[in-house]
Design an enzyme around this catalytic site. Structure first.
Site: not given
Ligand code: NAD
Ligand code: TYD
Length: 336
Positions: A126-127, A155
Site C-alpha cells: 500500500t501507499d 505493511k
Molecule cells: P480485506 O481486509 O478486504 O481482505 C483481507 C483478506 O485476508 C480477508 O479475506 C481475510 O480473511 C484474509 N486474511 C486475513 N488474515 C489472514 C491470515 N492470517 N491467513 C489467511 N488469510 C487471511 O483487504 P483488502 O482491502 O482486499 O486488501 C488486500 C491487500 O491489499 C492487503 O494486503 C492490503 O494491505 C492491500 N491494499 C489494500 C488497499 C485498499 O484500498 N483496500 C490499497 C492498497 C493495498
C-alpha cells in the site's frame, strides 16, 4: 505459469482479482487460500463455484505446515499475496493481530515459497507505507518509508522482509504499492461502502475531522489489471507504485455519493478525527505506466457510477455483512 496461489482471495481486492484472473487467464489453476477472518467473505465468490480451475482452501498464512501443504498439493509456481489485516482504525484499537498476520504471516509465506522454489511472488502492499504528504508532491518508489499507523507500519515491515529476501536469497519477488481502492465487494467499514450503506438507511455519515484529508482513488479492477501486468512483465526486486492519478478530499466524495443517491447533505456528521490521521496520499505511477504499459481502464466518474450501481443492486450482500449473517451462513468455516 500453471498454478497460482492467491492469499486473502476472499477479501475485497483478492476476490476481485480471483474473478478477473480466472476470466483473463483460462487454463491457470487458481487456489484461494484464506483464513476467513471477519473480512473474508465467501459470498464474494459464490457465483464462481469450484471447478478444475478454481479451488478454495481455508487456512492461515501464519501456519508454516498448512502453507507448505497447500503449495505442495497444488504445485504452486506463483503467489499473489493479499492476505492481511487491512483497516487502519482496527489497527489503532489493537495492533497485535496486524503484526502477527502482516509481518509474521508474510515471513512464513516467503520461507515456504523459497522452500518450494516458487517462480514468482507478488507482494501486494500500500501507499500508506510512505506516510503522509503535505499539500504538494507525490510518492515515488524511492520515497523513504515512513509509516504512521500500526497498519502501515506492519505493511512496511512486510515489504522490507520481502525485499530483504530478494537481496539475500535472490528470491523472485516484486512489491506493489497501490493507493486507496474502491469498487464491488468492499467491506462496509471502509469510507465509500460505509457512506453508501449509511445514506441508504438515512443514518448519519461519519466524516472524520473536517473531511479535508485527501486520498488517491483507484477502481479495484484497475488495480487487478496492474497486478497482472506486474506479474507478467515486472522485474524481480522492484517496487511498483500503482495509482490512478485521482486525488479527492473525503468530504467531496461523501457529497458526491449523497448526490448520486439523492440524499440530503444534512446527513453528514462531522465526528472526532482518527488519531494520527494522515493528511494526504498521492501516487506517482509513471514507472508502472511507462515500463509495463499499464493504464487505468475507467475514470473516477465511471468507477464511482459503477460502484454506486453495484451497491444498489447488491443490497443483500452488504446487509448480510451489516447483520453478521454472512458469518452465520458459513458457520462451520468461521472461527467463533
Ligand atoms: P480485506 O481486509 O478486504 O481482505 C483481507 C483478506 O485476508 C480477508 O479475506 C481475510 O480473511 C484474509 N486474511 C486475513 N488474515 C489472514 C491470515 N492470517 N491467513 C489467511 N488469510 C487471511 O483487504 P483488502 O482491502 O482486499 O486488501 C488486500 C491487500 O491489499 C492487503 O494486503 C492490503 O494491505 C492491500 N491494499 C489494500 C488497499 C485498499 O484500498 N483496500 C490499497 C492498497 C493495498
Ligand atoms: P479508509 O477507507 O479507512 O482507508 P484508509 O484509512 O486506509 O485511507 O478511509 C479513507 C479516508 O476516509 C480516511 O481519510 C479516513 C476517512 N474516513 C472517514 O472520514 N469516516 C469513516 O467512517 C471512515 C471509515 C474513513
Amino acid at each position: 505459469m500453471r498454478s497460482l496461489l492467491v492469499t486473502g482471495g476472499a477479501g475485497f481486492i483478492g476476490s476481485n482479482f480471483v474473478r478477473y484472473y480466472l476470466e483473463s487467464h483460462p487454463g491457470v489453476r487458481v487456489v484461494n487460500y484464506d483464513k476467513l477472518t471477519y473480512a473474508g467473505n465467501l459470498d464474494n465468490l459464490r457465483d464462481i463455484g469450484e471447478n478444475g480451475d478454481y479451488t478454495f482452501v481455508r487456512g492461515d498464512i501464519c501456519s508454516r505446515d498448512e502453507v507448505l501443504a497447500v503449495m505442495k498439493k497444488h504445485e504452486t509456481d506463483a503467489v499473489v499475496h493479499f492476505a492481511a489485516e487491512s483497516h487502519v482504525d482496527r489497527s489503532i484499537s489493537g495492533a497485535a493481530v496486524f503484526v502477527a498476520t502482516n509481518v509474521l504471516g508474510t515471513q512464513v509465506l516467503i520461507d515456504a515459497a523459497r522452500e518450494r522454489n516458487v517462480e514468482r511472488f507478488l507482494h501486494v502492499s500500500t501507499d500508506e507505507v510512505y506516510g503522509s504528504l503535505g499539500r504538494e508532491g507525490k510518492f515515488t518508489e524511492s520515497t523513504p518509508v515512513h509509516p504512521n499507523s500500526p497498519y502501515a507500519a506492519s505493511k512496511a515491515a512486510s515489504d522490507l522482509l520481502v525485499l530483504a529476501a530478494v537481496h539475500t536469497f535472490s528470491f523472485p519477488a516484486i512489491v506493489t504499492r497501490c493507493s486507496n481502492n474502491y469498487g464491488p465487494y468492499q467491506f462496509p467499514e471502509k469510507l465509500i461502502p460505509l457512506m453508501i450503506a449509511c445514506a441508504m438507511d438515512d443514518r448519519p455519515l461519519p466524516v472524520y475531522g473536517e473531511g479535508i484529508n485527501v486520498r488517491d482513488w483507484l477502481y479495484v479492477r484497475d488495480h487487478c489489471t496492474a497486478l497482472d501486468a506486474v506479474m507478467e512483465r515486472g522485474r524481480n526486486g522492484e517496487v511498483y507504485n500503482i495509482g490512478g492519478n485521482n486525488e479527492c478530499r473525503n468530504i467531496d466524495i461523501v457529497r458526491l455519493l449523497l448526490r448520486k443517491l439523492r440524499k440530503p447533505e444534512s446527513l453528514i456528521s462531522y465526528v472526532k478525527d482518527r488519531p494520527g490521521h494522515d493528511l494526504r496520499y498521492a501516487i506517482d505511477a509513471s514507472k508502472v505506466m511507462g515500463e509495463l504499459g499499464w493504464a487505468p481502464g475507467v475514470t473516477f466518474e465511471q468507477g464511482i457510477e459503477q460502484t454506486v450501481e453495484w451497491y444498489l443492486k447488491h443490497e443483500p450482500w452488504w446487509r448480510r455483512i451489516m447483520s453478521g449473517a454472512y458469518r452465520e451462513y458459513y458457520k462451520d468455516m468461521y472461527e467463533t
